[in-house]
Design an enzyme around this catalytic site. Sequence first.
Site, PDB file in Angstrom:
ATOM      1  N   HIS A 175       2.242   4.568   4.205  1.00 34.56           N
ATOM      2  CA  HIS A 175       1.275   5.271   3.361  1.00 34.56           C
ATOM      3  C   HIS A 175       1.741   6.691   3.072  1.00 34.56           C
ATOM      4  O   HIS A 175       1.730   7.149   1.927  1.00 34.56           O
ATOM      5  CB  HIS A 175      -0.094   5.323   4.051  1.00 34.56           C
ATOM      6  CG  HIS A 175      -0.699   3.978   4.272  1.00 34.56           C
ATOM      7  ND1 HIS A 175      -1.868   3.799   4.995  1.00 34.56           N
ATOM      8  CD2 HIS A 175      -0.308   2.734   3.879  1.00 34.56           C
ATOM      9  CE1 HIS A 175      -2.170   2.506   5.013  1.00 34.56           C
ATOM     10  NE2 HIS A 175      -1.235   1.848   4.356  1.00 34.56           N
ATOM     11  N   SER A 235       0.806  -1.217   0.000  1.00 37.80           N
ATOM     12  CA  SER A 235       0.000   0.000   0.000  1.00 37.80           C
ATOM     13  C   SER A 235       0.844   1.274   0.000  1.00 37.80           C
ATOM     14  O   SER A 235       0.339   2.339  -0.346  1.00 37.80           O
ATOM     15  CB  SER A 235      -0.976   0.008   1.184  1.00 37.80           C
ATOM     16  OG  SER A 235      -0.285  -0.126   2.400  1.00 37.80           O
TER      17      SER A 235
END
Length: 385
Positions: A244, A192
Amino acid sequence: MAEGPPKDIQIRVNSRRGSNVVHPVEVETTPVSLSLGPIVYREIKHFKKWFPWLIPLFVIANVVLFIITMYVNDCPENSDSCVADFLGRFSFQPMKENPLLGPSSHTLQKMGALDVNKVVHGDQGWRLITCNWLHAGVFHILANMLSLLVIGIRLEQEFGFVKVGLLYLVSGFGGSLLSALFIQSNISVGASGALFGLLGGMLSELITNWTIYASKLAAFITLVVIIVINLAVGILPHVDNFAHIGGFLSGFLLGFVFLIRPQFGWVRQRYAPPGHTSGSVKHKFKMYQCILWVISLILLIVGLTLGLILLLRGVDANDHCSWCHYLSCVPTSRWSCKTEPAYCLSNQIGNQLNITCSNNNRTSTYLIPDASSSRIQGLCTQLCS
Protein backbone atom coordinates in the site's frame (compact mmCIF):
# COMPACT_ATOMS: atom_id res chain seq x y z
CA MET A 1 9.79 -34.34 2.62
CA ALA A 2 7.58 -32.02 0.63
CA GLU A 3 9.36 -30.34 -2.25
CA GLY A 4 8.60 -26.78 -1.21
CA PRO A 5 7.05 -25.39 1.99
CA PRO A 6 3.79 -23.52 1.49
CA LYS A 7 3.80 -19.98 2.65
CA ASP A 8 1.27 -17.69 4.25
CA ILE A 9 -0.47 -15.24 1.98
CA GLN A 10 0.09 -11.53 2.44
CA ILE A 11 -2.92 -9.97 0.76
CA ARG A 12 -3.33 -6.41 -0.34
CA VAL A 13 -6.73 -5.21 0.74
CA ASN A 14 -8.22 -1.75 0.67
CA SER A 15 -11.70 -0.71 1.64
CA ARG A 16 -14.23 0.80 -0.75
CA ARG A 17 -14.00 4.54 -1.17
CA GLY A 18 -16.57 7.15 -1.99
CA SER A 19 -16.77 8.19 -5.60
CA ASN A 20 -15.92 11.59 -7.00
CA VAL A 21 -14.10 12.81 -3.95
CA VAL A 22 -12.56 15.79 -5.64
CA HIS A 23 -13.50 17.47 -8.88
CA PRO A 24 -11.55 20.02 -10.82
CA VAL A 25 -13.54 23.06 -11.78
CA GLU A 26 -14.55 22.72 -15.41
CA VAL A 27 -13.60 25.49 -17.77
CA GLU A 28 -16.85 27.10 -18.81
CA THR A 29 -17.21 28.01 -22.44
CA THR A 30 -18.92 31.34 -21.94
CA PRO A 31 -20.54 33.09 -24.88
CA VAL A 32 -18.64 36.01 -26.30
CA SER A 33 -20.59 38.74 -28.03
CA LEU A 34 -18.85 40.29 -30.98
CA SER A 35 -19.96 43.61 -32.37
CA LEU A 36 -19.87 42.41 -35.99
CA GLY A 37 -21.23 38.89 -35.62
CA PRO A 38 -23.39 36.46 -33.67
CA ILE A 39 -22.51 34.86 -30.33
CA VAL A 40 -19.67 32.36 -30.75
CA TYR A 41 -19.10 29.25 -28.63
CA ARG A 42 -15.78 27.40 -28.52
CA GLU A 43 -15.17 24.03 -26.86
CA ILE A 44 -12.11 23.80 -24.65
CA LYS A 45 -10.97 20.32 -25.61
CA HIS A 46 -8.17 20.11 -23.08
CA PHE A 47 -10.72 19.35 -20.38
CA LYS A 48 -12.90 17.02 -22.41
CA LYS A 49 -14.29 13.92 -20.79
CA TRP A 50 -12.72 10.64 -21.90
CA PHE A 51 -14.74 7.47 -22.32
CA PRO A 52 -13.47 5.02 -19.67
CA TRP A 53 -12.70 1.60 -21.12
CA LEU A 54 -9.27 0.66 -19.73
CA ILE A 55 -10.29 0.44 -16.07
CA PRO A 56 -13.24 -1.87 -16.84
CA LEU A 57 -10.83 -3.93 -18.94
CA PHE A 58 -8.46 -4.18 -15.96
CA VAL A 59 -11.35 -5.38 -13.80
CA ILE A 60 -12.29 -8.04 -16.36
CA ALA A 61 -8.64 -9.18 -16.57
CA ASN A 62 -8.43 -9.55 -12.77
CA VAL A 63 -11.67 -11.54 -12.62
CA VAL A 64 -10.65 -13.83 -15.50
CA LEU A 65 -7.28 -14.51 -13.86
CA PHE A 66 -9.02 -15.36 -10.57
CA ILE A 67 -11.26 -17.85 -12.38
CA ILE A 68 -8.21 -19.40 -14.07
CA THR A 69 -6.45 -19.58 -10.69
CA MET A 70 -9.39 -21.44 -9.16
CA TYR A 71 -9.39 -23.85 -12.12
CA VAL A 72 -5.69 -24.55 -11.62
CA ASN A 73 -6.21 -24.89 -7.85
CA ASP A 74 -8.65 -27.83 -8.25
CA CYS A 75 -9.46 -28.18 -4.55
CA PRO A 76 -11.15 -31.63 -4.77
CA GLU A 77 -7.98 -33.07 -6.26
CA ASN A 78 -5.58 -31.54 -3.74
CA SER A 79 -7.52 -31.34 -0.48
CA ASP A 80 -9.67 -33.60 1.69
CA SER A 81 -12.42 -31.03 2.19
CA CYS A 82 -13.52 -28.02 0.14
CA VAL A 83 -15.96 -25.15 0.52
CA ALA A 84 -18.82 -25.09 -2.03
CA ASP A 85 -18.21 -28.60 -3.35
CA PHE A 86 -20.94 -28.14 -5.96
CA LEU A 87 -18.52 -25.89 -7.90
CA GLY A 88 -16.33 -28.88 -8.67
CA ARG A 89 -12.73 -27.95 -9.38
CA PHE A 90 -13.68 -24.30 -8.84
CA SER A 91 -14.54 -24.95 -5.18
CA PHE A 92 -12.59 -23.12 -2.48
CA GLN A 93 -9.95 -24.26 -0.04
CA PRO A 94 -11.11 -25.03 3.53
CA MET A 95 -11.95 -21.91 5.56
CA LYS A 96 -9.26 -22.79 8.07
CA GLU A 97 -6.67 -22.63 5.30
CA ASN A 98 -8.07 -19.65 3.37
CA PRO A 99 -10.94 -17.72 5.01
CA LEU A 100 -11.23 -15.42 1.97
CA LEU A 101 -12.80 -18.17 -0.18
CA GLY A 102 -9.96 -18.73 -2.58
CA PRO A 103 -7.11 -20.98 -3.70
CA SER A 104 -4.18 -22.38 -1.77
CA SER A 105 -0.94 -20.48 -1.30
CA HIS A 106 0.80 -23.13 -3.40
CA THR A 107 -1.50 -22.37 -6.36
CA LEU A 108 -0.97 -18.61 -6.00
CA GLN A 109 2.76 -19.20 -5.93
CA LYS A 110 2.48 -21.29 -9.10
CA MET A 111 0.40 -18.57 -10.82
CA GLY A 112 2.94 -15.79 -10.13
CA ALA A 113 2.55 -14.52 -6.56
CA LEU A 114 5.37 -12.37 -5.20
CA ASP A 115 7.95 -14.72 -3.70
CA VAL A 116 11.14 -12.89 -2.83
CA ASN A 117 13.27 -16.03 -2.83
CA LYS A 118 12.23 -16.83 -6.41
CA VAL A 119 12.74 -13.22 -7.50
CA VAL A 120 16.23 -12.92 -6.04
CA HIS A 121 17.59 -16.44 -6.50
CA GLY A 122 15.36 -17.80 -9.24
CA ASP A 123 15.59 -14.93 -11.73
CA GLN A 124 11.82 -14.49 -11.66
CA GLY A 125 11.56 -10.72 -11.51
CA TRP A 126 8.30 -10.88 -13.46
CA ARG A 127 6.60 -11.78 -10.19
CA LEU A 128 6.86 -8.12 -9.18
CA ILE A 129 4.24 -7.46 -11.88
CA THR A 130 2.13 -10.62 -12.01
CA CYS A 131 1.35 -10.53 -8.28
CA ASN A 132 -0.71 -7.38 -8.85
CA TRP A 133 -3.16 -9.34 -11.01
CA LEU A 134 -3.77 -12.19 -8.56
CA HIS A 135 -6.12 -12.31 -5.57
CA ALA A 136 -6.34 -14.55 -2.53
CA GLY A 137 -10.11 -15.01 -2.54
CA VAL A 138 -13.59 -13.86 -3.48
CA PHE A 139 -13.75 -11.27 -0.69
CA HIS A 140 -10.33 -9.97 -1.65
CA ILE A 141 -11.09 -9.46 -5.33
CA LEU A 142 -14.53 -7.97 -4.66
CA ALA A 143 -13.09 -5.29 -2.35
CA ASN A 144 -10.32 -4.37 -4.77
CA MET A 145 -12.35 -4.40 -7.97
CA LEU A 146 -15.18 -2.28 -6.53
CA SER A 147 -12.59 0.24 -5.36
CA LEU A 148 -10.88 0.19 -8.75
CA LEU A 149 -14.15 0.98 -10.52
CA VAL A 150 -15.01 3.82 -8.14
CA ILE A 151 -11.59 5.48 -8.25
CA GLY A 152 -10.24 4.48 -11.65
CA ILE A 153 -13.21 5.39 -13.82
CA ARG A 154 -13.29 8.95 -12.48
CA LEU A 155 -9.57 9.41 -13.14
CA GLU A 156 -9.77 7.88 -16.63
CA GLN A 157 -12.65 10.20 -17.51
CA GLU A 158 -10.56 13.19 -16.48
CA PHE A 159 -7.10 12.26 -17.80
CA GLY A 160 -7.48 9.46 -20.34
CA PHE A 161 -6.47 5.81 -20.50
CA VAL A 162 -2.75 6.31 -21.24
CA LYS A 163 -1.94 8.35 -18.14
CA VAL A 164 -4.18 6.39 -15.79
CA GLY A 165 -3.00 3.06 -17.19
CA LEU A 166 0.66 3.96 -16.66
CA LEU A 167 -0.14 5.34 -13.21
CA TYR A 168 -1.81 2.05 -12.27
CA LEU A 169 0.96 -0.20 -13.62
CA VAL A 170 3.92 1.78 -12.26
CA SER A 171 2.27 2.13 -8.85
CA GLY A 172 1.64 -1.61 -8.72
CA PHE A 173 5.32 -2.24 -9.46
CA GLY A 174 6.39 0.26 -6.80
CA GLY A 175 4.14 -1.42 -4.24
CA SER A 176 5.54 -4.86 -5.06
CA LEU A 177 9.09 -3.53 -4.79
CA LEU A 178 8.66 -2.09 -1.29
CA SER A 179 6.74 -5.19 -0.20
CA ALA A 180 9.57 -7.45 -1.40
CA LEU A 181 12.15 -5.44 0.53
CA PHE A 182 10.30 -5.82 3.84
CA ILE A 183 8.17 -8.99 3.62
CA GLN A 184 10.46 -11.82 2.57
CA SER A 185 9.08 -14.88 4.34
CA ASN A 186 5.57 -14.93 2.84
CA ILE A 187 4.06 -14.63 -0.61
CA SER A 188 2.04 -11.55 -1.53
CA VAL A 189 -0.80 -10.96 -4.01
CA GLY A 190 -3.33 -8.22 -4.73
CA ALA A 191 -4.05 -5.09 -6.73
CA SER A 192 -4.33 -2.69 -3.84
CA GLY A 193 -0.76 -1.39 -4.30
CA ALA A 194 -1.85 -0.10 -7.71
CA LEU A 195 -5.11 1.18 -6.19
CA PHE A 196 -3.22 3.16 -3.59
CA GLY A 197 -1.18 4.57 -6.46
CA LEU A 198 -4.40 5.97 -7.92
CA LEU A 199 -5.21 7.52 -4.54
CA GLY A 200 -1.72 9.01 -4.37
CA GLY A 201 -2.16 10.38 -7.88
CA MET A 202 -5.45 12.00 -6.87
CA LEU A 203 -3.71 13.74 -3.97
CA SER A 204 -0.81 15.07 -6.05
CA GLU A 205 -3.25 16.11 -8.78
CA LEU A 206 -5.13 18.17 -6.23
CA ILE A 207 -1.90 19.81 -5.08
CA THR A 208 -0.42 20.57 -8.50
CA ASN A 209 -3.74 21.87 -9.86
CA TRP A 210 -4.60 23.68 -6.63
CA THR A 211 -5.63 26.96 -8.24
CA ILE A 212 -8.43 25.42 -10.34
CA TYR A 213 -10.28 23.74 -7.49
CA ALA A 214 -13.35 25.03 -5.71
CA SER A 215 -13.54 24.22 -1.98
CA LYS A 216 -9.85 23.34 -2.01
CA LEU A 217 -9.43 22.72 1.70
CA ALA A 218 -12.53 20.53 1.99
CA ALA A 219 -11.42 18.41 -0.98
CA PHE A 220 -7.90 18.07 0.44
CA ILE A 221 -9.08 17.07 3.92
CA THR A 222 -11.58 14.56 2.53
CA LEU A 223 -8.97 12.86 0.39
CA VAL A 224 -6.35 12.78 3.16
CA VAL A 225 -8.84 11.23 5.61
CA ILE A 226 -9.70 8.50 3.07
CA ILE A 227 -6.01 7.73 2.53
CA VAL A 228 -5.22 7.64 6.26
CA ILE A 229 -8.15 5.31 6.99
CA ASN A 230 -7.10 2.90 4.26
CA LEU A 231 -3.49 2.89 5.41
CA ALA A 232 -4.69 2.27 8.97
CA VAL A 233 -6.45 -0.89 7.78
CA GLY A 234 -3.02 -2.12 6.71
CA ILE A 235 -1.81 -2.54 10.30
CA LEU A 236 -4.02 -5.62 10.62
CA PRO A 237 -2.26 -9.01 10.31
CA HIS A 238 -2.00 -10.71 6.90
CA VAL A 239 -2.49 -7.38 5.09
CA ASP A 240 0.49 -6.19 3.06
CA ASN A 241 0.68 -2.53 4.05
CA PHE A 242 4.13 -2.13 2.52
CA ALA A 243 2.54 -2.70 -0.89
CA HIS A 244 0.00 0.00 0.00
CA ILE A 245 2.70 2.46 1.04
CA GLY A 246 4.95 1.72 -1.93
CA GLY A 247 2.05 2.05 -4.36
CA PHE A 248 0.86 5.27 -2.76
CA LEU A 249 4.32 6.92 -2.88
CA SER A 250 4.83 5.87 -6.51
CA GLY A 251 1.41 7.17 -7.52
CA PHE A 252 1.87 10.38 -5.56
CA LEU A 253 5.11 11.20 -7.38
CA LEU A 254 3.78 10.10 -10.76
CA GLY A 255 0.67 12.24 -10.30
CA PHE A 256 2.81 15.38 -10.43
CA VAL A 257 4.14 14.17 -13.79
CA PHE A 258 1.03 12.82 -15.50
CA LEU A 259 -1.92 14.65 -13.94
CA ILE A 260 -0.80 18.25 -14.45
CA ARG A 261 -3.19 20.78 -16.01
CA PRO A 262 -2.25 24.06 -17.75
CA GLN A 263 -3.21 27.32 -16.10
CA PHE A 264 -6.55 28.84 -17.02
CA GLY A 265 -5.14 31.97 -18.62
CA TRP A 266 -3.21 29.93 -21.17
CA VAL A 267 -6.26 27.79 -21.96
CA ARG A 268 -8.55 30.81 -22.42
CA GLN A 269 -5.97 32.45 -24.66
CA ARG A 270 -5.56 29.34 -26.80
CA TYR A 271 -9.27 28.76 -27.29
CA ALA A 272 -10.47 32.34 -27.38
CA PRO A 273 -12.96 33.13 -30.20
CA PRO A 274 -11.73 35.23 -33.13
CA GLY A 275 -11.62 38.90 -32.24
CA HIS A 276 -11.61 38.23 -28.52
CA THR A 277 -8.66 39.66 -26.60
CA SER A 278 -7.52 38.69 -23.11
CA GLY A 279 -4.47 39.11 -20.99
CA SER A 280 -1.37 37.51 -22.48
CA VAL A 281 -0.16 34.35 -20.72
CA LYS A 282 3.15 33.11 -22.12
CA HIS A 283 3.63 29.91 -20.16
CA LYS A 284 1.39 26.86 -20.26
CA PHE A 285 2.26 25.77 -16.73
CA LYS A 286 3.06 27.68 -13.58
CA MET A 287 6.55 27.66 -12.11
CA TYR A 288 5.64 25.55 -9.08
CA GLN A 289 4.07 22.93 -11.37
CA CYS A 290 7.28 22.63 -13.38
CA ILE A 291 9.40 22.35 -10.23
CA LEU A 292 7.17 19.60 -8.83
CA TRP A 293 7.28 17.81 -12.20
CA VAL A 294 11.08 17.70 -12.29
CA ILE A 295 11.59 16.78 -8.62
CA SER A 296 8.93 14.05 -8.69
CA LEU A 297 10.26 12.45 -11.86
CA ILE A 298 13.81 12.34 -10.45
CA LEU A 299 12.67 10.92 -7.10
CA LEU A 300 10.54 8.27 -8.78
CA ILE A 301 13.29 7.06 -11.14
CA VAL A 302 15.94 7.06 -8.41
CA GLY A 303 13.64 5.36 -5.89
CA LEU A 304 12.52 2.54 -8.18
CA THR A 305 16.03 1.95 -9.51
CA LEU A 306 17.61 1.89 -6.04
CA GLY A 307 14.88 -0.37 -4.67
CA LEU A 308 15.30 -2.84 -7.53
CA ILE A 309 19.09 -2.93 -7.08
CA LEU A 310 18.76 -3.57 -3.33
CA LEU A 311 16.20 -6.31 -3.89
CA LEU A 312 18.25 -8.16 -6.49
CA ARG A 313 21.23 -8.00 -4.13
CA GLY A 314 19.17 -9.81 -1.52
CA VAL A 315 18.92 -6.93 0.94
CA ASP A 316 16.39 -7.34 3.77
CA ALA A 317 15.22 -3.81 4.61
CA ASN A 318 14.18 -4.93 8.11
CA ASP A 319 17.87 -5.29 9.00
CA HIS A 320 18.28 -1.54 8.51
CA CYS A 321 15.01 -0.42 10.10
CA SER A 322 14.10 -2.11 13.38
CA TRP A 323 10.69 -0.41 13.71
CA CYS A 324 9.47 -0.48 10.10
CA HIS A 325 7.62 -3.77 10.56
CA TYR A 326 5.05 -1.86 12.64
CA LEU A 327 3.98 -0.06 9.47
CA SER A 328 2.48 -3.32 8.22
CA CYS A 329 1.22 -4.92 11.42
CA VAL A 330 0.84 -3.66 14.99
CA PRO A 331 0.53 -6.53 17.51
CA THR A 332 -2.25 -6.29 20.10
CA SER A 333 -3.84 -8.53 22.73
CA ARG A 334 -6.33 -9.70 20.07
CA TRP A 335 -3.92 -10.76 17.35
CA SER A 336 -0.30 -11.61 16.70
CA CYS A 337 1.82 -10.38 13.83
CA LYS A 338 3.95 -13.51 13.70
CA THR A 339 3.22 -15.54 10.60
CA GLU A 340 5.38 -18.59 10.03
CA PRO A 341 5.31 -20.58 6.79
CA ALA A 342 4.13 -24.15 7.22
CA TYR A 343 6.88 -26.79 7.06
CA CYS A 344 6.11 -30.51 7.01
CA LEU A 345 7.86 -33.85 6.82
CA SER A 346 6.09 -36.39 4.64
CA ASN A 347 6.56 -40.13 4.21
CA GLN A 348 4.73 -42.26 1.62
CA ILE A 349 4.47 -45.99 2.39
CA GLY A 350 2.28 -47.74 -0.14
CA ASN A 351 -1.15 -46.13 0.04
CA GLN A 352 -0.37 -44.54 3.39
CA LEU A 353 0.86 -40.96 3.60
CA ASN A 354 2.29 -39.71 6.91
CA ILE A 355 2.70 -35.98 7.40
CA THR A 356 4.22 -34.19 10.39
CA CYS A 357 4.00 -30.43 10.81
CA SER A 358 7.34 -29.02 11.92
CA ASN A 359 5.67 -25.90 13.37
CA ASN A 360 3.44 -27.64 15.95
CA ASN A 361 4.60 -31.30 15.74
CA ARG A 362 1.13 -32.51 14.75
CA THR A 363 1.07 -35.78 12.83
CA SER A 364 -1.64 -37.17 10.61
CA THR A 365 -2.02 -40.22 8.38
CA TYR A 366 -3.89 -40.24 5.06
CA LEU A 367 -4.82 -43.10 2.73
CA ILE A 368 -3.68 -41.51 -0.52
CA PRO A 369 -1.75 -43.52 -3.12
CA ASP A 370 1.08 -41.65 -4.84
CA ALA A 371 0.22 -38.20 -3.43
CA SER A 372 1.43 -35.29 -5.57
CA SER A 373 3.58 -32.52 -4.13
CA SER A 374 0.70 -30.03 -4.39
CA ARG A 375 -1.58 -32.45 -2.48
CA ILE A 376 1.04 -32.87 0.23
CA GLN A 377 1.52 -29.12 0.56
CA GLY A 378 -2.22 -28.57 0.81
CA LEU A 379 -2.52 -31.14 3.58
CA CYS A 380 0.51 -29.65 5.30
CA THR A 381 -1.07 -26.20 5.36
CA GLN A 382 -4.26 -27.61 6.89
CA LEU A 383 -2.31 -29.61 9.47
CA CYS A 384 -0.25 -26.60 10.56
CA SER A 385 -3.22 -24.19 10.71
